[in-house]
Design a protein around this motif. Sequence first.
Motif, PDB file in Angstrom:
ATOM      1  N   PHE A  69       0.861  -1.181   0.000  1.00 59.19           N
ATOM      2  CA  PHE A  69       0.000   0.000   0.000  1.00 59.19           C
ATOM      3  C   PHE A  69       0.895   1.227   0.000  1.00 59.19           C
ATOM      4  N   THR A  70       0.586   2.215  -0.855  1.00 58.74           N
ATOM      5  CA  THR A  70       1.420   3.411  -0.946  1.00 58.74           C
ATOM      6  C   THR A  70       0.551   4.651  -1.078  1.00 58.74           C
ATOM      7  N   VAL A  71       1.003   5.733  -0.445  1.00 56.00           N
ATOM      8  CA  VAL A  71       0.349   7.046  -0.519  1.00 56.00           C
ATOM      9  C   VAL A  71       1.413   8.059  -0.904  1.00 56.00           C
ATOM     10  N   ASN A  72       1.129   8.886  -1.912  1.00 50.91           N
ATOM     11  CA  ASN A  72       2.102   9.857  -2.399  1.00 50.91           C
ATOM     12  C   ASN A  72       1.446  11.210  -2.610  1.00 50.91           C
ATOM     13  N   ASN A  73       2.161  12.267  -2.235  1.00 49.38           N
ATOM     14  CA  ASN A  73       1.709  13.639  -2.442  1.00 49.38           C
ATOM     15  C   ASN A  73       2.751  14.382  -3.273  1.00 49.38           C
ATOM     16  N   THR A  74       2.301  15.006  -4.365  1.00 52.02           N
ATOM     17  CA  THR A  74       3.198  15.751  -5.249  1.00 52.02           C
ATOM     18  C   THR A  74       2.737  17.200  -5.330  1.00 52.02           C
ATOM     19  N   ASP A  75       3.649  18.132  -5.068  1.00 50.11           N
ATOM     20  CA  ASP A  75       3.377  19.554  -5.255  1.00 50.11           C
ATOM     21  C   ASP A  75       3.602  19.882  -6.723  1.00 50.11           C
ATOM     22  N   TRP A  76       2.504  19.970  -7.478  1.00 53.66           N
ATOM     23  CA  TRP A  76       2.571  20.193  -8.908  1.00 53.66           C
ATOM     24  C   TRP A  76       2.644  21.692  -9.180  1.00 53.66           C
ATOM     25  N   PHE A  77       2.515  22.084 -10.423  1.00 56.11           N
ATOM     26  CA  PHE A  77       2.736  23.476 -10.799  1.00 56.11           C
ATOM     27  C   PHE A  77       1.587  24.383 -10.367  1.00 56.11           C
ATOM     28  N   LEU A  78       1.919  25.678 -10.141  1.00 57.04           N
ATOM     29  CA  LEU A  78       0.932  26.715  -9.836  1.00 57.04           C
ATOM     30  C   LEU A  78       0.054  26.330  -8.653  1.00 57.04           C
ATOM     31  N   ASP A  79       0.686  25.822  -7.595  1.00 59.07           N
ATOM     32  CA  ASP A  79       0.013  25.486  -6.330  1.00 59.07           C
ATOM     33  C   ASP A  79      -1.003  24.356  -6.467  1.00 59.07           C
ATOM     34  N   SER A  80      -0.981  23.616  -7.560  1.00 59.75           N
ATOM     35  CA  SER A  80      -1.836  22.439  -7.661  1.00 59.75           C
ATOM     36  C   SER A  80      -1.145  21.253  -6.986  1.00 59.75           C
ATOM     37  N   LYS A  81      -1.935  20.260  -6.603  1.00 61.72           N
ATOM     38  CA  LYS A  81      -1.409  19.109  -5.875  1.00 61.72           C
ATOM     39  C   LYS A  81      -1.961  17.817  -6.457  1.00 61.72           C
ATOM     40  N   ASN A 286      11.478  16.224 -29.022  1.00 66.40           N
ATOM     41  CA  ASN A 286      10.918  17.296 -29.836  1.00 66.40           C
ATOM     42  C   ASN A 286      11.954  18.403 -29.997  1.00 66.40           C
ATOM     43  N   ASP A 287      11.530  19.561 -30.477  1.00 69.82           N
ATOM     44  CA  ASP A 287      12.458  20.663 -30.763  1.00 69.82           C
ATOM     45  C   ASP A 287      12.463  21.728 -29.674  1.00 69.82           C
ATOM     46  N   TYR A 288      11.943  21.413 -28.476  1.00 66.33           N
ATOM     47  CA  TYR A 288      11.771  22.444 -27.459  1.00 66.33           C
ATOM     48  C   TYR A 288      12.691  22.268 -26.261  1.00 66.33           C
ATOM     49  N   ASN A 289      13.740  21.467 -26.387  1.00 66.58           N
ATOM     50  CA  ASN A 289      14.663  21.235 -25.284  1.00 66.58           C
ATOM     51  C   ASN A 289      13.913  20.811 -24.027  1.00 66.58           C
ATOM     52  N   ASP A 290      12.953  19.935 -24.217  1.00 63.80           N
ATOM     53  CA  ASP A 290      12.068  19.509 -23.128  1.00 63.80           C
ATOM     54  C   ASP A 290      12.699  18.335 -22.380  1.00 63.80           C
ATOM     55  N   GLU A 291      13.632  18.644 -21.499  1.00 64.61           N
ATOM     56  CA  GLU A 291      14.326  17.640 -20.713  1.00 64.61           C
ATOM     57  C   GLU A 291      14.176  17.964 -19.234  1.00 64.61           C
ATOM     58  N   CYS A 292      14.240  16.962 -18.393  1.00 66.35           N
ATOM     59  CA  CYS A 292      14.155  17.222 -16.959  1.00 66.35           C
ATOM     60  C   CYS A 292      14.981  16.197 -16.193  1.00 66.35           C
ATOM     61  N   PHE A 293      15.491  16.643 -15.059  1.00 68.08           N
ATOM     62  CA  PHE A 293      16.286  15.804 -14.176  1.00 68.08           C
ATOM     63  C   PHE A 293      15.524  15.603 -12.867  1.00 68.08           C
ATOM     64  N   SER A 294      15.753  14.478 -12.243  1.00 70.73           N
ATOM     65  CA  SER A 294      15.126  14.198 -10.957  1.00 70.73           C
ATOM     66  C   SER A 294      16.114  13.472 -10.063  1.00 70.73           C
ATOM     67  N   THR A 313      11.337  12.987  -3.470  1.00 66.22           N
ATOM     68  CA  THR A 313      11.844  13.239  -4.815  1.00 66.22           C
ATOM     69  C   THR A 313      11.794  14.731  -5.122  1.00 66.22           C
ATOM     70  N   TYR A 314      12.837  15.195  -5.774  1.00 64.59           N
ATOM     71  CA  TYR A 314      12.880  16.567  -6.299  1.00 64.59           C
ATOM     72  C   TYR A 314      13.128  16.463  -7.795  1.00 64.59           C
ATOM     73  N   GLN A 315      12.338  17.206  -8.561  1.00 63.07           N
ATOM     74  CA  GLN A 315      12.456  17.140 -10.017  1.00 63.07           C
ATOM     75  C   GLN A 315      12.473  18.538 -10.614  1.00 63.07           C
ATOM     76  N   LEU A 319      11.714  24.014 -18.318  1.00 65.00           N
ATOM     77  CA  LEU A 319      10.924  25.166 -18.720  1.00 65.00           C
ATOM     78  C   LEU A 319       9.799  25.488 -17.748  1.00 65.00           C
ATOM     79  N   LEU A 320       9.293  24.488 -17.038  1.00 57.47           N
ATOM     80  CA  LEU A 320       8.126  24.686 -16.179  1.00 57.47           C
ATOM     81  C   LEU A 320       8.475  24.973 -14.723  1.00 57.47           C
ATOM     82  N   GLY A 321       9.627  24.527 -14.268  1.00 54.66           N
ATOM     83  CA  GLY A 321      10.004  24.772 -12.882  1.00 54.66           C
ATOM     84  C   GLY A 321      10.271  23.480 -12.131  1.00 54.66           C
TER      85      GLY A 321
END
Length: 332
Positions: A69-81, A286-294, A313-315, A319-321
């Motif tokens: 059993f697992t429970v996870n909370n992610t702080d997404w963009f613009l104060d969404s969760k 794609n052509d937008y340098n859409d890469e991310c590290f975590s 986890t920190y990601q 471009l998005l933050g």
Amino acid sequence: MKNTFITLLYFLSLAFCQDKVATSAANFLGIPMGSKAIALGGSFCSIESDASSIYYNPGAISGSKNNQFTVNNTDWFLDSKIIFIAGTYKINNKITLGSYVTNLNYGKEEITDFYNQDGTGTYWSANDIAAGIAMSFNLTNNFSIGATLKYITQRIHNEKASSIATDIGLLFSSDEKKFNMGFSISNFGLNMMLEGKDLYQKIDLDPESDGNNETIVAKIKTEDWPLPLFLRIGMSKTYDINTLISAMYTNDFIIPSDDAEIFSNGLELTINKIFAIRFGFTSTLNDYNDECFSTGFGVNLFLGKNPIRIDYTYQDKNLLGQISSVGISFGF
């Protein structure tokens, strides 16, 4: 069997090769779920030791040694969760049941209009929900197959759209070589179309004339949109460096129906089976340098005889933050 599997992958990849960027509903279904999976860049299709595997490959959950059993909370963009909850239950050595629910909450905001620029005193909100139940079978000691049936809904203020869909997954696991290969197709389902009371508006068919009915009710027409399909092909390999340290490398190649292909990689170093350090890298082709590290870590503890794992986890989404995720998992 091997040739049939390769042929199936080939023809399915051809079906996904058309460019349909931004042409689907329920785009939140492409967000990686689970703190451990996010730390590994979302390359989780071939991982069988975590309850969140149900989200990526329902065929993988039968490989776990116990109920989870697992429970996870992610702080997404613009104060969404995002809240993600998943669990698996082993009926016997061959059959495992699982379920999960994910909720993306966008929060609320005060409504403004032309005459009330500072707010009307009322608020709008939006959220996306997906909930599924799964069953996985061990066909042999090395092969397992599973399927998920899920309900998907999106709401923005008074408008709502819903659908049902299914996922199918396969997993090959070699215990001797500690090598896994996973394959899954997600979100085969019905199109979604927004419905709600705000779509009904009073109109005047002839505003230039007097005496006609100015309160005729009309409905704004909305289009239906397909769900985003995801074809995932993943591999993972575990290496025993010495008696205390082991390393796992994992990678997934993801072909979505509404975006460019995604290549994700993850590396996990486990020390004395207690502490784990994780790294991930994801690149959208794609052509937008859409890469991310975590990056992230996990700590394995015990509550009596039951194992507990805490993950963080920190990601960096470039471009998005930045986002962060915290999870806790139980075995029983």
